[in-house]
Design a protein around this motif. Structure first.
Motif, PDB file in Angstrom:
ATOM      1  N   GLU A 194       1.164  -1.024   0.250  1.00 37.72           N
ATOM      2  CA  GLU A 194       0.041  -0.514  -0.217  1.00 37.72           C
ATOM      3  C   GLU A 194       0.798   1.560   0.144  1.00 37.72           C
ATOM      4  OE1 GLU A 194      -3.346   1.951   2.810  1.00 37.72           O
ATOM      5  OE2 GLU A 194      -2.458  -0.265   2.924  1.00 37.72           O
ATOM      6  N   LYS A 195       1.634   1.261   1.082  1.00 36.99           N
ATOM      7  CA  LYS A 195       3.030   2.701   0.924  1.00 36.99           C
ATOM      8  C   LYS A 195       3.083   3.132  -0.477  1.00 36.99           C
ATOM      9  CE  LYS A 195       3.885   3.422   6.149  1.00 36.99           C
ATOM     10  NZ  LYS A 195       4.581   3.831   6.726  1.00 36.99           N
ATOM     11  N   VAL A 196       4.183   1.674  -0.933  1.00 41.70           N
ATOM     12  CA  VAL A 196       4.991   1.377  -2.519  1.00 41.70           C
ATOM     13  C   VAL A 196       4.067   2.361  -2.886  1.00 41.70           C
ATOM     14  CG1 VAL A 196       6.455  -0.101  -3.512  1.00 41.70           C
ATOM     15  CG2 VAL A 196       6.643  -0.195  -1.212  1.00 41.70           C
ATOM     16  N   LEU A 197       2.857   1.058  -3.631  1.00 40.71           N
ATOM     17  CA  LEU A 197       1.819   1.916  -4.773  1.00 40.71           C
ATOM     18  C   LEU A 197       1.556   3.454  -4.499  1.00 40.71           C
ATOM     19  CD1 LEU A 197      -0.196  -1.465  -4.956  1.00 40.71           C
ATOM     20  CD2 LEU A 197       1.875  -0.092  -6.297  1.00 40.71           C
ATOM     21  N   SER A 198       1.607   4.246  -3.576  1.00 40.64           N
ATOM     22  CA  SER A 198       1.158   5.383  -3.935  1.00 40.64           C
ATOM     23  C   SER A 198       2.419   6.266  -3.749  1.00 40.64           C
ATOM     24  CB  SER A 198       1.162   5.675  -1.386  1.00 40.64           C
ATOM     25  OG  SER A 198       2.345   5.700  -1.141  1.00 40.64           O
ATOM     26  N   PHE A 199       3.372   6.224  -4.079  1.00 38.92           N
ATOM     27  CA  PHE A 199       3.951   6.447  -4.898  1.00 38.92           C
ATOM     28  C   PHE A 199       3.746   6.588  -6.579  1.00 38.92           C
ATOM     29  CE2 PHE A 199       6.300   5.824  -1.326  1.00 38.92           C
ATOM     30  CZ  PHE A 199       7.555   6.883  -0.999  1.00 38.92           C
ATOM     31  N   GLU A 200       4.402   8.138  -6.897  1.00 37.43           N
ATOM     32  CA  GLU A 200       3.943   7.981  -8.138  1.00 37.43           C
ATOM     33  C   GLU A 200       5.193   7.655  -9.533  1.00 37.43           C
ATOM     34  OE1 GLU A 200       3.431  12.353 -11.453  1.00 37.43           O
ATOM     35  OE2 GLU A 200       4.416  12.128  -9.348  1.00 37.43           O
ATOM     36  N   HIS A 201       4.312   7.012 -10.406  1.00 36.35           N
ATOM     37  CA  HIS A 201       5.345   5.972 -11.768  1.00 36.35           C
ATOM     38  C   HIS A 201       5.414   4.486 -10.621  1.00 36.35           C
ATOM     39  CE1 HIS A 201       5.915  10.067 -13.937  1.00 36.35           C
ATOM     40  NE2 HIS A 201       6.551  10.192 -12.088  1.00 36.35           N
ATOM     41  N   VAL A 202       4.643   4.248  -9.579  1.00 35.25           N
ATOM     42  CA  VAL A 202       5.204   3.191  -9.247  1.00 35.25           C
ATOM     43  C   VAL A 202       3.439   2.236  -9.475  1.00 35.25           C
ATOM     44  CG1 VAL A 202       5.660   1.180  -7.294  1.00 35.25           C
ATOM     45  CG2 VAL A 202       7.061   3.706  -7.175  1.00 35.25           C
ATOM     46  N   GLU A 203       4.212   1.180 -10.314  1.00 44.19           N
ATOM     47  CA  GLU A 203       3.289   0.462 -11.043  1.00 44.19           C
ATOM     48  C   GLU A 203       2.414  -0.453 -10.354  1.00 44.19           C
ATOM     49  OE1 GLU A 203       0.719   1.937 -13.369  1.00 44.19           O
ATOM     50  OE2 GLU A 203       2.811   3.579 -13.669  1.00 44.19           O
ATOM     51  N   GLU A 204       3.603  -1.296  -9.287  1.00 46.59           N
ATOM     52  CA  GLU A 204       3.061  -2.801  -9.203  1.00 46.59           C
ATOM     53  C   GLU A 204       4.741  -2.960  -8.423  1.00 46.59           C
ATOM     54  OE1 GLU A 204       1.353  -5.052  -7.571  1.00 46.59           O
ATOM     55  OE2 GLU A 204       0.252  -4.788  -8.951  1.00 46.59           O
ATOM     56  N   ALA A 205       4.417  -3.501  -6.761  1.00 49.51           N
ATOM     57  CA  ALA A 205       5.328  -4.306  -5.330  1.00 49.51           C
ATOM     58  C   ALA A 205       5.288  -5.537  -6.213  1.00 49.51           C
ATOM     59  CB  ALA A 205       5.179  -3.564  -4.929  1.00 49.51           C
ATOM     60  N   HIS A 206       6.065  -6.354  -6.445  1.00 49.77           N
ATOM     61  CA  HIS A 206       6.421  -8.245  -6.455  1.00 49.77           C
ATOM     62  C   HIS A 206       7.518  -8.660  -6.148  1.00 49.77           C
ATOM     63  CE1 HIS A 206       7.633  -9.287 -10.997  1.00 49.77           C
ATOM     64  NE2 HIS A 206       8.334  -8.063 -10.050  1.00 49.77           N
ATOM     65  N   ILE A 207       7.131  -9.657  -5.942  1.00 49.56           N
ATOM     66  CA  ILE A 207       8.590 -10.495  -5.583  1.00 49.56           C
ATOM     67  C   ILE A 207       9.147 -10.015  -3.793  1.00 49.56           C
ATOM     68  CG2 ILE A 207      10.859 -11.238  -5.811  1.00 49.56           C
ATOM     69  CD1 ILE A 207      10.466 -11.463  -8.767  1.00 49.56           C
ATOM     70  N   ILE A 208       7.863  -9.684  -3.163  1.00 47.38           N
ATOM     71  CA  ILE A 208       8.283  -9.318  -1.627  1.00 47.38           C
ATOM     72  C   ILE A 208       8.822 -10.364  -0.605  1.00 47.38           C
ATOM     73  CG2 ILE A 208       7.673  -8.354   0.210  1.00 47.38           C
ATOM     74  CD1 ILE A 208       5.383  -6.994  -1.820  1.00 47.38           C
ATOM     75  N   ARG A 209       9.673 -10.685  -0.480  1.00 45.63           N
ATOM     76  CA  ARG A 209      10.355 -11.387   0.562  1.00 45.63           C
ATOM     77  C   ARG A 209      11.067 -10.642   1.570  1.00 45.63           C
ATOM     78  NH1 ARG A 209      15.060 -14.765  -3.303  1.00 45.63           N
ATOM     79  NH2 ARG A 209      15.628 -12.402  -3.792  1.00 45.63           N
ATOM     80  N   LEU A 210      10.376 -11.034   2.456  1.00 43.53           N
ATOM     81  CA  LEU A 210      10.925 -10.455   3.955  1.00 43.53           C
ATOM     82  C   LEU A 210      11.068 -11.097   5.060  1.00 43.53           C
ATOM     83  CD1 LEU A 210       8.016  -7.621   4.469  1.00 43.53           C
ATOM     84  CD2 LEU A 210      10.540  -7.888   3.246  1.00 43.53           C
ATOM     85  N   ARG A 211      12.155 -10.997   6.573  1.00 40.08           N
ATOM     86  CA  ARG A 211      12.050 -11.685   6.829  1.00 40.08           C
ATOM     87  C   ARG A 211      11.861 -11.087   8.702  1.00 40.08           C
ATOM     88  NH1 ARG A 211      17.247 -12.333   8.547  1.00 40.08           N
ATOM     89  NH2 ARG A 211      18.958 -10.929   6.071  1.00 40.08           N
ATOM     90  N   SER A 212      11.817 -11.535   9.691  1.00 40.09           N
ATOM     91  CA  SER A 212      12.033 -10.496  11.360  1.00 40.09           C
ATOM     92  C   SER A 212      13.345 -10.907  11.528  1.00 40.09           C
ATOM     93  CB  SER A 212      10.925 -11.746  11.930  1.00 40.09           C
ATOM     94  OG  SER A 212      11.195 -10.836  13.999  1.00 40.09           O
ATOM     95  N   VAL A 213      13.887  -9.770  12.519  1.00 35.50           N
ATOM     96  CA  VAL A 213      15.218  -9.217  13.129  1.00 35.50           C
ATOM     97  C   VAL A 213      14.275  -8.231  13.500  1.00 35.50           C
ATOM     98  CG1 VAL A 213      17.193  -8.004  12.156  1.00 35.50           C
ATOM     99  CG2 VAL A 213      16.031  -9.000  10.849  1.00 35.50           C
ATOM    100  N   LEU A 214      14.756  -9.233  15.383  1.00 36.60           N
ATOM    101  CA  LEU A 214      14.732  -7.414  16.373  1.00 36.60           C
ATOM    102  C   LEU A 214      13.475  -6.857  16.247  1.00 36.60           C
ATOM    103  CD1 LEU A 214      18.533  -6.851  16.540  1.00 36.60           C
ATOM    104  CD2 LEU A 214      16.341  -8.780  17.736  1.00 36.60           C
ATOM    105  N   GLY A 215      11.653  -7.675  15.944  1.00 43.64           N
ATOM    106  CA  GLY A 215      10.828  -6.335  16.263  1.00 43.64           C
ATOM    107  C   GLY A 215      10.275  -6.332  14.121  1.00 43.64           C
ATOM    108  N   SER A 216      11.916  -5.605  13.768  1.00 38.16           N
ATOM    109  CA  SER A 216      11.046  -5.512  12.313  1.00 38.16           C
ATOM    110  C   SER A 216      11.444  -6.728  11.142  1.00 38.16           C
ATOM    111  CB  SER A 216      12.256  -3.984  12.287  1.00 38.16           C
ATOM    112  OG  SER A 216      11.658  -2.916  13.483  1.00 38.16           O
ATOM    113  N   TYR A 217      11.147  -5.444  10.099  1.00 36.04           N
ATOM    114  CA  TYR A 217      11.384  -6.491   8.753  1.00 36.04           C
ATOM    115  C   TYR A 217      11.861  -6.564   8.020  1.00 36.04           C
ATOM    116  CZ  TYR A 217       7.277  -9.174  11.399  1.00 36.04           C
ATOM    117  OH  TYR A 217       6.133  -9.962  11.320  1.00 36.04           O
ATOM    118  N   THR A 218      13.218  -7.084   7.396  1.00 43.85           N
ATOM    119  CA  THR A 218      14.401  -6.446   6.202  1.00 43.85           C
ATOM    120  C   THR A 218      13.791  -6.727   5.390  1.00 43.85           C
ATOM    121  OG1 THR A 218      16.203  -6.225   6.284  1.00 43.85           O
ATOM    122  CG2 THR A 218      16.451  -7.943   7.521  1.00 43.85           C
TER     123      THR A 218
END
Length: 294
Positions: A218-242
């Motif tokens: 949702e945040k990524v697609l709010s930017f102008e010229h960004v049409e899509e976001a995919h292949i999202i690979r996240l993991r948890s690190v000390l309470g955040s995601y990287t």
């Protein structure tokens, strides 16, 4: 410096408090023959070991990345939590063995008021340790301190059972003392299981819940010229995601313009405590790419 001070406070509370309570329970339990109080005392021995492990794990996990550890040292926290859980499982075996021997022997015995006093002091001490270390653990977002605090909460409940065991013995139901020692074993095992369950996902790089991925998109697609976001690979690190993901941008943009957009996206996301150290790959938003990403 504030973090170091809080961590030092947690270590002093845990180590100092457990030395006092461990000594009290083992001495009183041994002198007056309370197997449930001795069980509670051995649990405090392991708490002391756990507190020492927690201090080492916290310090190691916060070390910055280096050439040998390019992704940092954060998993020391998870490993430390698992070591704490392992000591709890090990202690449960020895406590259960002694309690079962007492039950099998079937020899009635009495307990002195000092057992109840020691249990009451232990209860108050463990409650204070729980709130103190849990507060610091949440402020530091430290899994290992939170794991230790949960263990102290279990110990406080264990001390209540020691009190019940004392009352049972005074009512000539002597077997309640070893029986409640077995109840304490069950509590220790359950807490060890909970700590293990909460530590393994991060150690094994489990992905985030769907709402985190949806929030990122949702945040990524709010930017102008960004049409899509995919292949999202996240993991948890000390309470955040990287992790990393791909953004599809207007193909008419220059490489410099596309890169600037990715930097803005990264900066915006990392203002939120949910995300840090993100890597963003840029792709042209060609019709076939957009179709595949849906």
């Amino acid at each position: 410096m504030a973090r170091i001070g809080l961590a030092a406070t947690a270590n002093i509370l845990s180590i100092g408090g457990n030395i006092i309570l461990m000594t009290l329970k083992l001495v009183v339990g041994t002198i007056f023959g309370s197997i449930s109080l001795i069980a509670d005392g051995f649990d405090s021995v392991l708490d002391l070991v756990g507190a020492s492990i927690a201090g080492v794990g916290e310090r190691r996990s916060r070390k910055p990345a280096d050439q040998d550890h390019p992704f940092g040292h954060h998993k020391f926290q998870m490993i430390s939590s698992l070591v704490i859980a392992s000591t709890m499982f090990l202690s449960s075996y020895f406590i259960a063995e002694n309690a079962i021997i007492k039950l099998v022997e079937g020899t009635p015995y009495d307990l002195e008021i000092f057992v109840l006093v020691a249990a009451a002091i232990s209860f108050v001490g463990k409650i204070l340790l729980y709130f103190g270390v849990m507060t610091i653990g949440k402020k530091l977002n430290s899994a290992v301190y939170i794991a230790n605090a949960k263990n102290y909460r279990t110990d406080a409940i264990s001390s209540i059972f020691v009190g019940f065991a004392y009352l049972g013995v005074k009512l000539n139901v002597w077997w309640l003392d070893p029986a409640f020692a077995l109840v304490i074993v069950c509590l220790i095992l359950y807490t060890g299981y909970e700590i293990t369950k909460s530590s393994l996902p991060e150690l094994l790089d489990k992905g985030p819940p769907q709402e985190i991925i949806d929030k990122l998109r949702e945040k990524v697609l709010s930017f102008e010229h960004v049409e899509e976001a995919h292949i999202i690979r996240l993991r948890s690190v000390l309470g955040s995601y990287t992790g990393d993901f791909h953004i599809l941008v207007n193909p008419k943009l220059s490489i410099i313009e596309a890169h600037e957009i990715s930097e803005k996206v990264k900066a915006e996301l990392e203002q939120d405590n949910d995300f840090k150290d993100l890597i963003i790959h840029i792709e042209p938003a060609l019709p076939e790419e957009l179709l595949e990403s849906k």
